[in-house]
Enzyme design. Structure first.
Site, PDB file in Angstrom:
ATOM      1  N   THR A 153     -10.384  13.124   6.016  1.00 49.59           N
ATOM      2  CA  THR A 153      -9.207  12.743   6.339  1.00 49.59           C
ATOM      3  C   THR A 153      -8.309  14.497   6.000  1.00 49.59           C
ATOM      4  OG1 THR A 153      -8.170  13.284   4.041  1.00 49.59           O
ATOM      5  CG2 THR A 153      -9.221  11.018   5.265  1.00 49.59           C
ATOM      6  N   ASN A 169      -2.810   3.978  -3.465  1.00 48.52           N
ATOM      7  CA  ASN A 169      -3.542   5.486  -2.406  1.00 48.52           C
ATOM      8  C   ASN A 169      -2.699   6.647  -2.144  1.00 48.52           C
ATOM      9  OD1 ASN A 169      -5.400   6.035  -0.126  1.00 48.52           O
ATOM     10  ND2 ASN A 169      -3.662   6.396   1.038  1.00 48.52           N
ATOM     11  N   LYS A 184      -7.027  11.541 -11.675  1.00 45.85           N
ATOM     12  CA  LYS A 184      -8.115  10.231 -11.233  1.00 45.85           C
ATOM     13  C   LYS A 184      -8.672  10.703 -12.501  1.00 45.85           C
ATOM     14  CE  LYS A 184      -6.694  10.547  -6.676  1.00 45.85           C
ATOM     15  NZ  LYS A 184      -6.334   9.594  -6.095  1.00 45.85           N
ATOM     16  N   ILE A 227       1.036  -1.090   0.354  1.00 43.90           N
ATOM     17  CA  ILE A 227       0.054  -0.168   0.038  1.00 43.90           C
ATOM     18  C   ILE A 227       1.060   1.054   0.100  1.00 43.90           C
ATOM     19  CG2 ILE A 227      -2.010   1.077   0.730  1.00 43.90           C
ATOM     20  CD1 ILE A 227      -2.913  -1.220   2.821  1.00 43.90           C
ATOM     21  N   TYR A 275      -5.320  18.281 -10.211  1.00 46.53           N
ATOM     22  CA  TYR A 275      -6.270  16.088  -9.275  1.00 46.53           C
ATOM     23  C   TYR A 275      -6.980  16.022 -10.059  1.00 46.53           C
ATOM     24  CZ  TYR A 275      -8.615  13.710  -5.148  1.00 46.53           C
ATOM     25  OH  TYR A 275      -8.677  12.662  -4.954  1.00 46.53           O
TER      26      TYR A 275
END
Ligand SMILES: NC(=O)c1ccc[n+]([C@@H]2O[C@H](COP(=O)([O-])OP(=O)(O)OC[C@H]3O[C@@H](n4cnc5c(N)ncnc54)[C@H](OP(=O)(O)O)[C@@H]3O)[C@@H](O)[C@H]2O)c1
Length: 235
Positions: A175, A71, A141, A4, A137
């Site tokens: 987060t 991630n 993505k 990860i 961003y």
């Protein structure tokens, strides 16, 4: 073996801890490591540096089921693109896409074609819908979605029968990344109030909920497509 990126905090840390609690071995790749567990080992790497990503190597995993989860991700500076340093897009693409792609390529080259291998890139709803001030961003993505679909197609053609590549959007999650979004000035980010409202009205998923939903998707559901949203997975 679960590999990860970005396990120091947020979603990646919750995913890593979920696997560790289930007795899996986890290798975390990143700049910082905050997990202390006998099943956890770390590879130190700043993923924004392609030369350092190139140096990553893995132990022999021929007889193991392997899961790779890219991630680690950055939003980049939130502002209108015309005001930004043009290098900003390169850094966001490097961390969000290129670093994960380079690690995936190493694993595809190392692992026998018969190995049970699942690869997950954490994508975003922002890869499906434009959000002003998030150009780098959103682009990174969106690229993750099509990259994963293409890799799935390629590995089918190459006879890797026990392989799935997934691009998984987690939803809006509580987060540091969301805290940074809420900290942006309205003059730089027209939608900042929408993100403040998500927090104030408790609409954010916890990282632990996301880790549970991701586990259910990856291990308990028939994987019939590549692009998924955890909003569609109920626990
Ligand atoms: N939170 C959300 O609402 C949301 C929504 C959609 C998608 N996502 C995606 O979910 C993933 C995780 O996000 P998060 O919300 O958990 O973010 P976060 O709390 O900001 O954590 C990001 C993680 O990525 C690591 N990272 C960042 N830059 C790195 C670099 N140059 N080298 C190595 N590691 C680096 C960070 O480690 P350091 O300690 O080194 O900084 C940290 O572990 C990202 O891909 C993000 O785009 C999040």
């Amino acid at each position: 073996m679960v590999i990860i990126t970005g396990t120091s905090r947020g979603i990646g840390k919750a995913i890593a801890e979920n696997y560790l609690n289930l007795g899996e071995k986890v290798i975390g790749i990143g700049r910082n490591h905050t997990i202390s567990h006998p099943g956890y080992s770390s590879i130190h790497c700043d993923l924004s540096n392609p030369g350092l990503v190139e140096l990553i190597s893995f132990p022999d995993m021929d007889n193991e089921k392997v899961i790779f989860i890219h991630n680690a991700g950055i939003l980049g500076k939130v502002d209108y693109f015309e005001k930004l340093d043009p290098q900003e897009i390169a850094k966001v693409m490097q961390v969000n896409l290129f670093a994960g792609a380079a690690i995936l390529q190493k694993l595809l080259q190392q692992l026998p074609k018969t190995t049970s291998f699942k690869c997950v890139f954490i994508s975003s709803g922002a890869g499906k819908t434009p959000i002003a001030s998030w150009a780098s961003y959103c682009a990174s993505k969106a690229a993750v979605d099509l990259f994963c679909q293409t890799i799935q197609l390629e590995e089918q053609q190459l006879g890797r029968t026990n392989f799935h590549c997934l691009s998984v959007a987690p939803g809006v999650v509580d987060t540091d990344m969301q805290a940074a979004i809420r900290d942006t000035k309205q003059t730089s980010f027209s939608e900042v109030d929408r993100f403040k409202e998500y927090k104030h009205s408790n609409q954010l998923y916890s990282p632990e909920l996301v880790a549970g939903k991701l586990f259910k998707l990856v291990h308990e559901m028939p994987l019939e497509q590549v692009v998924y949203s955890l909003r569609d997975i109920d626990l």
